[in-house]
Scaffold this motif. Structure first.
Motif, PDB file in Angstrom:
ATOM      1  N   GLY A 119       0.773  -1.230   0.000  1.00 51.95           N
ATOM      2  CA  GLY A 119       0.000   0.000   0.000  1.00 51.95           C
ATOM      3  C   GLY A 119       0.801   1.276   0.000  1.00 51.95           C
ATOM      4  O   GLY A 119       0.300   2.321  -0.419  1.00 51.95           O
ATOM      5  N   ARG A 120       2.035   1.230   0.459  1.00 50.10           N
ATOM      6  CA  ARG A 120       2.809   2.456   0.607  1.00 50.10           C
ATOM      7  C   ARG A 120       2.904   3.235  -0.707  1.00 50.10           C
ATOM      8  O   ARG A 120       2.764   4.457  -0.736  1.00 50.10           O
ATOM      9  CB  ARG A 120       4.214   2.103   1.132  1.00 50.10           C
ATOM     10  N   ALA A 121       3.148   2.524  -1.803  1.00 54.98           N
ATOM     11  CA  ALA A 121       3.285   3.176  -3.109  1.00 54.98           C
ATOM     12  C   ALA A 121       1.970   3.206  -3.882  1.00 54.98           C
ATOM     13  O   ALA A 121       1.955   3.486  -5.080  1.00 54.98           O
ATOM     14  CB  ALA A 121       4.360   2.467  -3.932  1.00 54.98           C
ATOM     15  N   THR A 177      11.588  -9.304  -1.152  1.00 54.94           N
ATOM     16  CA  THR A 177      11.653  -9.207   0.310  1.00 54.94           C
ATOM     17  C   THR A 177      10.564  -8.250   0.790  1.00 54.94           C
ATOM     18  O   THR A 177      10.241  -7.268   0.128  1.00 54.94           O
ATOM     19  CB  THR A 177      13.024  -8.716   0.794  1.00 54.94           C
ATOM     20  N   PHE A 178      10.004  -8.573   1.963  1.00 59.38           N
ATOM     21  CA  PHE A 178       8.928  -7.753   2.517  1.00 59.38           C
ATOM     22  C   PHE A 178       9.063  -7.712   4.034  1.00 59.38           C
ATOM     23  O   PHE A 178       9.751  -8.525   4.655  1.00 59.38           O
ATOM     24  CB  PHE A 178       7.551  -8.313   2.121  1.00 59.38           C
ATOM     25  N   ALA A 179       8.379  -6.749   4.644  1.00 56.04           N
ATOM     26  CA  ALA A 179       8.265  -6.609   6.113  1.00 56.04           C
ATOM     27  C   ALA A 179       7.302  -5.446   6.344  1.00 56.04           C
ATOM     28  O   ALA A 179       6.271  -5.367   5.674  1.00 56.04           O
ATOM     29  CB  ALA A 179       9.627  -6.391   6.769  1.00 56.04           C
ATOM     30  N   LYS A 180       7.616  -4.561   7.260  1.00 58.96           N
ATOM     31  CA  LYS A 180       6.910  -3.308   7.536  1.00 58.96           C
ATOM     32  C   LYS A 180       5.408  -3.380   7.280  1.00 58.96           C
ATOM     33  O   LYS A 180       4.626  -3.808   8.108  1.00 58.96           O
ATOM     34  CB  LYS A 180       7.557  -2.169   6.751  1.00 58.96           C
ATOM     35  N   GLY A 181       4.966  -2.944   6.089  1.00 58.75           N
ATOM     36  CA  GLY A 181       3.549  -2.779   5.816  1.00 58.75           C
ATOM     37  C   GLY A 181       2.744  -4.056   5.735  1.00 58.75           C
ATOM     38  O   GLY A 181       1.511  -4.000   5.734  1.00 58.75           O
ATOM     39  N   VAL A 182       3.389  -5.222   5.662  1.00 59.00           N
ATOM     40  CA  VAL A 182       2.638  -6.469   5.555  1.00 59.00           C
ATOM     41  C   VAL A 182       1.710  -6.659   6.746  1.00 59.00           C
ATOM     42  O   VAL A 182       0.651  -7.273   6.635  1.00 59.00           O
ATOM     43  CB  VAL A 182       3.584  -7.681   5.384  1.00 59.00           C
ATOM     44  N   ALA A 197      -4.795   4.781  -0.578  1.00 58.61           N
ATOM     45  CA  ALA A 197      -3.430   5.315  -0.670  1.00 58.61           C
ATOM     46  C   ALA A 197      -3.144   5.828  -2.077  1.00 58.61           C
ATOM     47  O   ALA A 197      -2.529   6.880  -2.259  1.00 58.61           O
ATOM     48  CB  ALA A 197      -2.426   4.241  -0.270  1.00 58.61           C
ATOM     49  N   ARG A 198      -3.598   5.069  -3.077  1.00 56.83           N
ATOM     50  CA  ARG A 198      -3.375   5.485  -4.469  1.00 56.83           C
ATOM     51  C   ARG A 198      -4.115   6.787  -4.762  1.00 56.83           C
ATOM     52  O   ARG A 198      -3.561   7.725  -5.359  1.00 56.83           O
ATOM     53  CB  ARG A 198      -3.836   4.379  -5.415  1.00 56.83           C
ATOM     54  N   ARG A 199      -5.366   6.873  -4.333  1.00 54.33           N
ATOM     55  CA  ARG A 199      -6.165   8.077  -4.584  1.00 54.33           C
ATOM     56  C   ARG A 199      -5.605   9.291  -3.850  1.00 54.33           C
ATOM     57  O   ARG A 199      -5.482  10.382  -4.430  1.00 54.33           O
ATOM     58  CB  ARG A 199      -7.619   7.834  -4.147  1.00 54.33           C
ATOM     59  N   GLU A 227      12.707  19.823  -5.058  1.00 58.91           N
ATOM     60  CA  GLU A 227      11.912  18.879  -5.851  1.00 58.91           C
ATOM     61  C   GLU A 227      10.918  18.160  -4.948  1.00 58.91           C
ATOM     62  O   GLU A 227      11.193  17.916  -3.768  1.00 58.91           O
ATOM     63  CB  GLU A 227      12.808  17.839  -6.535  1.00 58.91           C
ATOM     64  N   VAL A 228       9.775  17.822  -5.514  1.00 53.67           N
ATOM     65  CA  VAL A 228       8.804  16.921  -4.894  1.00 53.67           C
ATOM     66  C   VAL A 228       8.730  15.677  -5.757  1.00 53.67           C
ATOM     67  O   VAL A 228       8.656  15.767  -6.985  1.00 53.67           O
ATOM     68  CB  VAL A 228       7.414  17.570  -4.799  1.00 53.67           C
ATOM     69  N   ARG A 229       8.757  14.493  -5.126  1.00 52.78           N
ATOM     70  CA  ARG A 229       8.631  13.261  -5.910  1.00 52.78           C
ATOM     71  C   ARG A 229       7.965  12.190  -5.051  1.00 52.78           C
ATOM     72  O   ARG A 229       8.072  12.203  -3.825  1.00 52.78           O
ATOM     73  CB  ARG A 229      10.001  12.776  -6.402  1.00 52.78           C
ATOM     74  N   GLY A 230       7.283  11.282  -5.711  1.00 53.41           N
ATOM     75  CA  GLY A 230       6.675  10.190  -4.975  1.00 53.41           C
ATOM     76  C   GLY A 230       5.465   9.625  -5.661  1.00 53.41           C
ATOM     77  O   GLY A 230       5.146   9.946  -6.819  1.00 53.41           O
ATOM     78  N   THR A 231       4.767   8.762  -4.934  1.00 52.16           N
ATOM     79  CA  THR A 231       3.565   8.100  -5.406  1.00 52.16           C
ATOM     80  C   THR A 231       2.834   7.540  -4.190  1.00 52.16           C
ATOM     81  O   THR A 231       3.449   7.302  -3.149  1.00 52.16           O
ATOM     82  CB  THR A 231       3.910   6.979  -6.404  1.00 52.16           C
ATOM     83  N   GLY A 232       1.535   7.328  -4.307  1.00 49.67           N
ATOM     84  CA  GLY A 232       0.780   6.791  -3.178  1.00 49.67           C
ATOM     85  C   GLY A 232       0.918   7.682  -1.954  1.00 49.67           C
ATOM     86  O   GLY A 232       0.723   8.903  -2.016  1.00 49.67           O
ATOM     87  N   VAL A 233       1.266   7.086  -0.821  1.00 45.62           N
ATOM     88  CA  VAL A 233       1.549   7.857   0.396  1.00 45.62           C
ATOM     89  C   VAL A 233       3.044   7.749   0.708  1.00 45.62           C
ATOM     90  O   VAL A 233       3.462   7.483   1.836  1.00 45.62           O
ATOM     91  CB  VAL A 233       0.675   7.388   1.581  1.00 45.62           C
TER      92      VAL A 233
END
Length: 444
Positions: free
Chosen positions: A259-261, A278-283, A340-342, A364-370
């Motif tokens: 969901g983060r991105a 690899t995963f952790a955190k948001g799972v 998160a996407r919206r 600069e601003v950069r990113g996606t999702g939250v």
């Protein structure tokens, strides 16, 4: 007369005193460390014992994706604790199998097995181990702008300053990934940055000897290093290069995933299927320590008849597994990834662009999702990074105004929970605006 507020303030001070006396904090000089005491939380907000409330736009360590104290995740942990609090990894466990099934259902086709770990760093350790055993090679290539964890191979794979006092593992080689704002390749467009970054990686592979390279390890979107969304075609180009030379591609989704991105996995927005994830955190939003590796069929098959030489006492711990099932089910039923996407596309992107247009300190601003970064500069023309003392001052001013930011180097990362609402973003924006106005005056 002692009031409830006085008592609760005393609890905050007592917590600080105990902390100072007995807790040794990570990544910190201990003497001056003065933690913000958190007594409770709900959704996007946390508070101390005295009742001072804060918007948590740091997600602690960019991991509380589902928000604090989500009732379905808390209930899943409570129910599992009442049924079976712990069991060894060599046993079968329904909840562990269910957690693995939930995760692989979100992964690309062909990645159907999960090895559970205690967190992201040991997920990297085991992914590297699998790649080396699968290929019979030793070298692991990763970028300078990266963070992969604080264990032996993971910290050596990391590209930032934290690697330097911890270089104990061997076989690690670094290269530059794409980052147009501070291009290492004299690029002026995303297309040039992509093409030149891929050429650079090819030359590193060739110079190191392709037959010696076990894995290319990349954060799908480098997180702590600056939330640098790769240009279109880059990850697909890395996949093609890896295939050409029989190299395992490991995508690190520890921070970017779940969901983060604005996607279940950040890789979903790119034309790429890795060999290992690899995963952790948001799972499970960090409610119980857990991580893991999602494994493709070819690598999993290596260990059908051969023992995998790795294991952890708490691999697939039932409380962690239950929290994963509860979290993924809640995220699905409540449309949390979609939120998160919206929020990213419709709310944060235009709002942060507006801040950048009005504040010279934002380069600069950069990113996606939250998953967003404000790159702060001392000079917009030269793009010289804002000095650390001013970033520290900005962090303190945010907290003083009731917002917990995530700051790294010369950046403020805007990383609220995936459940954040439009109104909560609207509460945060004036705080960022005031703090950036203060920084503008500092660089004027």
């Amino acid at each position: 007369m002692t009031t409830d507020t006085d008592v609760h303030t005393d609890l905050d001070q007592h917590a600080k005193q105990l902390d100072k006396a007995h807790v040794f904090h990570s990544w910190s000089a201990q003497k001056a460390f003065d933690p913000l005491v958190i007594a409770g939380g709900l959704g996007t907000k946390v508070w101390d014992h005295a009742g001072n409330e804060y918007l948590d736009f740091s997600c602690q360590l960019v991991n509380v994706n589902i928000g604090h104290q989500h009732p379905k995740v808390v209930a899943a942990i409570q129910e599992q604790a009442a049924t079976l609090a712990t069991i060894g990894p060599a046993t079968g466990s329904l909840v562990r199998a269910q957690a693995a099934q939930r995760i692989t259902a979100k992964a690309p086709a062909g990645l159907d097995k999960v090895f559970f770990t205690n967190g992201g760093a040991d997920a990297i350790e085991n992914a590297v181990r699998m790649a080396r055993l699968h290929t019979g090679r030793r070298k692991v290539l990763s970028t300078y702008r990266s963070y992969h964890g604080n264990t032996g191979a993971a910290i050596n794979a990391t590209g930032d300053w934290r690697r330097l006092p911890n270089e104990y593992a061997t076989g690690h080689v670094h290269f530059f990934g794409p980052f147009l704002y501070r291009s290492e390749f004299w690029a002026t467009t995303p297309e040039e940055e992509c093409e030149r970054a891929l050429h650079h990686l090819r030359r590193v592979v060739e110079s190191e000897g392709a037959a010696t390279v076990a894995a290319i390890l990349l954060e799908t979107i480098p997180g702590t290093a600056g939330i640098m969304v790769p240009p279109p075609g880059y990850l697909a180009g890395v996949r093609a290069l890896a295939d050409e030379h029989g190299i395992v591609l490991i995508l690190d989704e520890v921070m970017a995933g779940f969901g983060r991105a604005g996607e279940w996995f950040a890789l979903d927005a790119h034309d790429v299927v890795p060999d290992l994830i690899t995963f952790a955190k948001g799972v499970n939003s960090g409610y119980v320590p857990v991580g893991g590796v999602v494994i493709n069929e070819a690598i999993a098959a290596d260990f059908d008849e051969t023992v995998f030489p790795g294991g952890l006492t708490y691999s697939g711990h039932p409380l962690a597994a239950a929290s994963i099932v509860g979290s993924i089910d809640a995220m699905e039923s409540e449309g949390i990834v979609e939120n998160a996407r919206r929020i990213g596309a419709d709310v944060l992107a235009p709002a942060l662009a507006d801040l950048a247009a009005r504040h010279p300190v934002v380069g600069e601003v950069r990113g996606t999702g939250v998953f967003w970064a404000l790159e702060l500069v001392a000079d917009p023309a030269t793009r010289a990074p804002l000095p650390p003392p001013l970033v520290a001052k900005a962090k303190g001013e945010c907290v003083r105004r009731g917002l917990i930011p995530f700051t790294v180097d010369n950046r403020i990362h805007v990383v609220p929970p995936c459940v954040v609402t439009d109104d909560e973003v609207a509460q945060a924006l004036p705080i960022y605006d005031e703090v950036l106005t203060m920084l503008d005056k500092e660089i004027a």
